[in-house]
Design an enzyme around this catalytic site. Structure first.
Site, mmCIF file in Angstrom:
data_model
loop_
_atom_site.group_PDB
_atom_site.id
_atom_site.type_symbol
_atom_site.label_atom_id
_atom_site.label_comp_id
_atom_site.label_asym_id
_atom_site.label_seq_id
_atom_site.Cartn_x
_atom_site.Cartn_y
_atom_site.Cartn_z
ATOM 1 N N ASP A 1 0.878 -1.176 0.000
ATOM 2 C CA ASP A 1 0.000 0.000 0.000
ATOM 3 C C ASP A 1 0.908 1.216 0.000
ATOM 4 O OD1 ASP A 1 -1.674 2.122 0.502
ATOM 5 O OD2 ASP A 1 -2.796 1.113 2.097
ATOM 6 N N SER B 1 -0.296 12.261 -15.636
ATOM 7 C CA SER B 1 -1.565 12.299 -16.360
ATOM 8 C C SER B 1 -1.573 13.610 -17.129
ATOM 9 C CB SER B 1 -2.752 12.277 -15.371
ATOM 10 O OG SER B 1 -3.968 12.581 -16.032
ATOM 11 N N TYR C 1 -7.606 15.030 -7.780
ATOM 12 C CA TYR C 1 -6.776 14.272 -8.737
ATOM 13 C C TYR C 1 -5.869 15.210 -9.533
ATOM 14 C CZ TYR C 1 -5.598 11.032 -12.520
ATOM 15 O OH TYR C 1 -4.916 10.242 -13.428
ATOM 16 N N LYS D 1 -1.804 15.274 -9.430
ATOM 17 C CA LYS D 1 -0.976 14.970 -10.607
ATOM 18 C C LYS D 1 -0.075 16.162 -10.958
ATOM 19 C CE LYS D 1 -2.110 10.668 -11.366
ATOM 20 N NZ LYS D 1 -1.119 9.571 -11.324
HETATM 21 N N1 LIG Z 1 -6.337 5.004 -17.272
HETATM 22 C C1 LIG Z 1 -6.239 6.282 -17.550
HETATM 23 O O1 LIG Z 1 -7.005 6.838 -18.357
HETATM 24 C C2 LIG Z 1 -5.154 7.113 -16.910
HETATM 25 C C3 LIG Z 1 -4.882 8.369 -17.471
HETATM 26 C C4 LIG Z 1 -3.892 9.143 -16.893
HETATM 27 C C5 LIG Z 1 -3.197 8.678 -15.803
HETATM 28 N N2 LIG Z 1 -3.492 7.463 -15.280
HETATM 29 C C6 LIG Z 1 -2.728 7.022 -14.118
HETATM 30 O O2 LIG Z 1 -2.227 5.732 -14.349
HETATM 31 C C7 LIG Z 1 -2.119 5.024 -13.112
HETATM 32 C C8 LIG Z 1 -2.810 3.679 -13.236
HETATM 33 O O3 LIG Z 1 -4.162 3.900 -13.575
HETATM 34 P P1 LIG Z 1 -5.101 2.725 -14.137
HETATM 35 O O4 LIG Z 1 -6.029 3.361 -15.094
HETATM 36 O O5 LIG Z 1 -4.299 1.569 -14.550
HETATM 37 O O6 LIG Z 1 -5.930 2.372 -12.800
HETATM 38 P P2 LIG Z 1 -6.496 0.975 -12.228
HETATM 39 O O7 LIG Z 1 -7.424 1.359 -11.143
HETATM 40 O O8 LIG Z 1 -7.018 0.109 -13.321
HETATM 41 O O9 LIG Z 1 -5.192 0.286 -11.622
HETATM 42 C C9 LIG Z 1 -4.573 0.867 -10.506
HETATM 43 C C10 LIG Z 1 -3.921 -0.209 -9.653
HETATM 44 O O10 LIG Z 1 -3.340 0.453 -8.521
HETATM 45 C C11 LIG Z 1 -3.687 -0.284 -7.349
HETATM 46 N N3 LIG Z 1 -3.679 0.623 -6.202
HETATM 47 C C12 LIG Z 1 -4.608 1.532 -5.853
HETATM 48 N N4 LIG Z 1 -4.278 2.131 -4.692
HETATM 49 C C13 LIG Z 1 -3.112 1.586 -4.303
HETATM 50 C C14 LIG Z 1 -2.264 1.780 -3.181
HETATM 51 N N5 LIG Z 1 -2.606 2.640 -2.198
HETATM 52 N N6 LIG Z 1 -1.126 1.073 -3.103
HETATM 53 C C15 LIG Z 1 -0.799 0.173 -4.064
HETATM 54 N N7 LIG Z 1 -1.578 -0.078 -5.134
HETATM 55 C C16 LIG Z 1 -2.719 0.629 -5.253
HETATM 56 C C17 LIG Z 1 -5.039 -0.865 -7.635
HETATM 57 O O11 LIG Z 1 -5.333 -1.988 -6.807
HETATM 58 C C18 LIG Z 1 -4.921 -1.233 -9.115
HETATM 59 O O12 LIG Z 1 -4.413 -2.546 -9.294
HETATM 60 C C19 LIG Z 1 -2.708 5.947 -12.046
HETATM 61 O O13 LIG Z 1 -1.677 6.674 -11.411
HETATM 62 C C20 LIG Z 1 -3.576 6.892 -12.871
HETATM 63 O O14 LIG Z 1 -3.757 8.141 -12.227
HETATM 64 C C21 LIG Z 1 -4.447 6.666 -15.810
#
Ligand SMILES: NC(=O)c1ccc[n+]([C@@H]2O[C@H](COP(=O)([O-])OP(=O)(O)OC[C@H]3O[C@@H](n4cnc5c(N)ncnc54)[C@H](O)[C@@H]3O)[C@@H](O)[C@H]2O)c1
Length: 266
Positions: free
Chosen positions: A77, A154, A168, A172
Site C-alpha cells: 500500500d 496524467s 486528482y 498529478k
Molecule cells: N487510465 C487512464 O485513463 C489514466 C490516465 C492518466 C493517468 N493514469 C494514471 O495511471 C495510473 C494507473 O491507472 P489505471 O487506469 O491503470 O488504474 P487501475 O485502477 O485500473 O489500476 C490501478 C492499480 O493500482 C492499485 N492501487 C490503488 N491504490 C493503491 C495503493 N494505495 N497502493 C498500491 N496499489 C494501489 C489498484 O489496486 C490497481 O491494481 C494511475 O496513477 C492513474 O492516475 C491513468
C-alpha cells in the site's frame, strides 16, 4: 556519478533491461500491469506491488510465464511507507538489486468541489502524491549503482480535467513538480527521474470511474475526448513509453514529463 554516454552501444542493447531489477507499484492490473509486461519483455526481473495482493500475485505469475523473468507479487500500500520499503527490500534481497522504479499506483474518485470532503482530498494526495514521493525515496536509497524512476502522471498534471477531479488534478500537478525536483536532487546519484502523462486509457479502474454516477451534468472536457490521433489510448501505448524512460535510450533525459495523449493536449 553520472549517466554514461551510450552512443557506441547498439540499439538492442540500449532498450534491454537484462540484469536489472524493477518495482512497479499498482502493477496488478491496468497500466501498471502493461508496464510490468514490457519491462519484463525487455529482460527485467520484477517486484509487482499492489494493494490487492491477489492481483499482484496473478500479475507476477503472468509476467513470469510470458517472459521467463523472475517476478514477485507483493502486497503493498503506497500510503504505508513501511510496506513500500518492504517491497523495495524484496527487490534487493530476493532479486539482487534495484535499478528501475515505476510509481504507477493511483486513485481518481470524483467529487464536486463543493461536496468534496477533506478525507477524499487527503486520500488522493496520500496515494498519488505522497505515495510517489515515498516510492522514489525508498527506491533512491537502494539504487546504489544509479537507476531510473518513472512517475505515471496524467494529462491532468498539465491542465484541468473532468468535473469532480480537483484532488486528482492537484495531485498529478504535484507529481509532475516532484518529478522535476527529484531529477535535480537525484542526478548526482546517477538516478534519472521522468514522468509519463497519459490521456484517457480505458482500464479496469478508469472504466469503473466512468461508470460511477457523475458529479455534475456537464459535457466531457477535451481531456475526456480522443485527440487528433482519433482513438483512446491502450495500456501498451503507455507501457512502451515507460520502457523507453526506464531504458538507456533515455540516458540523457531527466526531469521531463512526456505527454502520451494522442495529441489531445497539443
Ligand atoms: N487510465 C487512464 O485513463 C489514466 C490516465 C492518466 C493517468 N493514469 C494514471 O495511471 C495510473 C494507473 O491507472 P489505471 O487506469 O491503470 O488504474 P487501475 O485502477 O485500473 O489500476 C490501478 C492499480 O493500482 C492499485 N492501487 C490503488 N491504490 C493503491 C495503493 N494505495 N497502493 C498500491 N496499489 C494501489 C489498484 O489496486 C490497481 O491494481 C494511475 O496513477 C492513474 O492516475 C491513468
Amino acid at each position: 556519478m553520472t549517466t554514461a554516454d551510450v552512443s557506441a552501444r547498439p540499439l538492442a542493447d540500449l532498450i534491454s533491461l537484462a540484469g536489472r531489477r524493477a518495482v512497479v507499484t499498482g502493477g496488478g492490473r491496468g497500466l501498471g500491469k502493461a508496464i510490468a509486461l514490457r519491462l519484463a519483455e525487455a529482460g527485467a526481473d520484477l517486484v509487482i506491488g499492489d494493494v490487492d495482493a491477489d492481483l499482484a500475485t496473478t500479475a507476477a505469475e503472468d509476467v513470469a510465464r510470458l517472459h521467463g523473468v523472475r517476478a514477485l507479487g507483493c502486497a503493498m500500500d503506497v500510503t504505508d511507507s513501511a510496506s513500500v520499503a518492504a517491497a523495495a527490500d524484496r527487490a534487493v534481497d530476493e532479486l539482487g538489486g534495484l535499478e528501475v522504479w515505476v510509481n504507477n499506483a493511483g486513485v481518481f474518485p470524483a467529487e464536486p468541489v463543493l461536496d468534496m470532503s477533506d478525507e477524499t482530498w487527503d486520500r488522493v494526495f496520500a496515494v498519488n502524491a505522497r505515495g510517489s514521493f515515498v516510492g522514489a525515496r525508498e527506491a533512491a536509497r537502494r539504487m546504489t549503482a544509479g537507476g531510473a524512476i518513472v512517475n505515471i502522471v496524467s494529462t491532468a498534471g498539465f491542465r484541468g480535467s473532468a468535473p469532480g477531479l480537483a484532488a486528482y488534478v492537484g495531485s498529478k500537478h504535484a507529481v509532475r513538480g516532484l518529478t522535476r525536483e527529484l531529477a535535480l536532487e537525484l542526478a548526482p546519484l546517477g538516478i534519472r527521474v521522468l514522468g509519463v502523462a497519459p490521456s484517457h486509457v480505458p482500464t479496469e479502474g478508469n472504466l469503473a470511474a466512468a461508470a460511477a454516477p457523475h458529479p455534475a451534468d456537464q459535457p466531457p472536457t477535451p481531456l475526456m475526448l480522443n485527440g487528433p490521433i482519433g482513438r483512446p489510448g491502450v495500456p501498451d501505448d503507455i507501457a512502451r513509453v515507460a520502457l523507453f524512460c526506464a531504458s538507456d535510450l533515455a540516458a540523457f533525459m531527466t526531469g521531463s514529463t512526456l505527454l502520451e495523449d494522442g495529441g489531445s493536449t497539443a
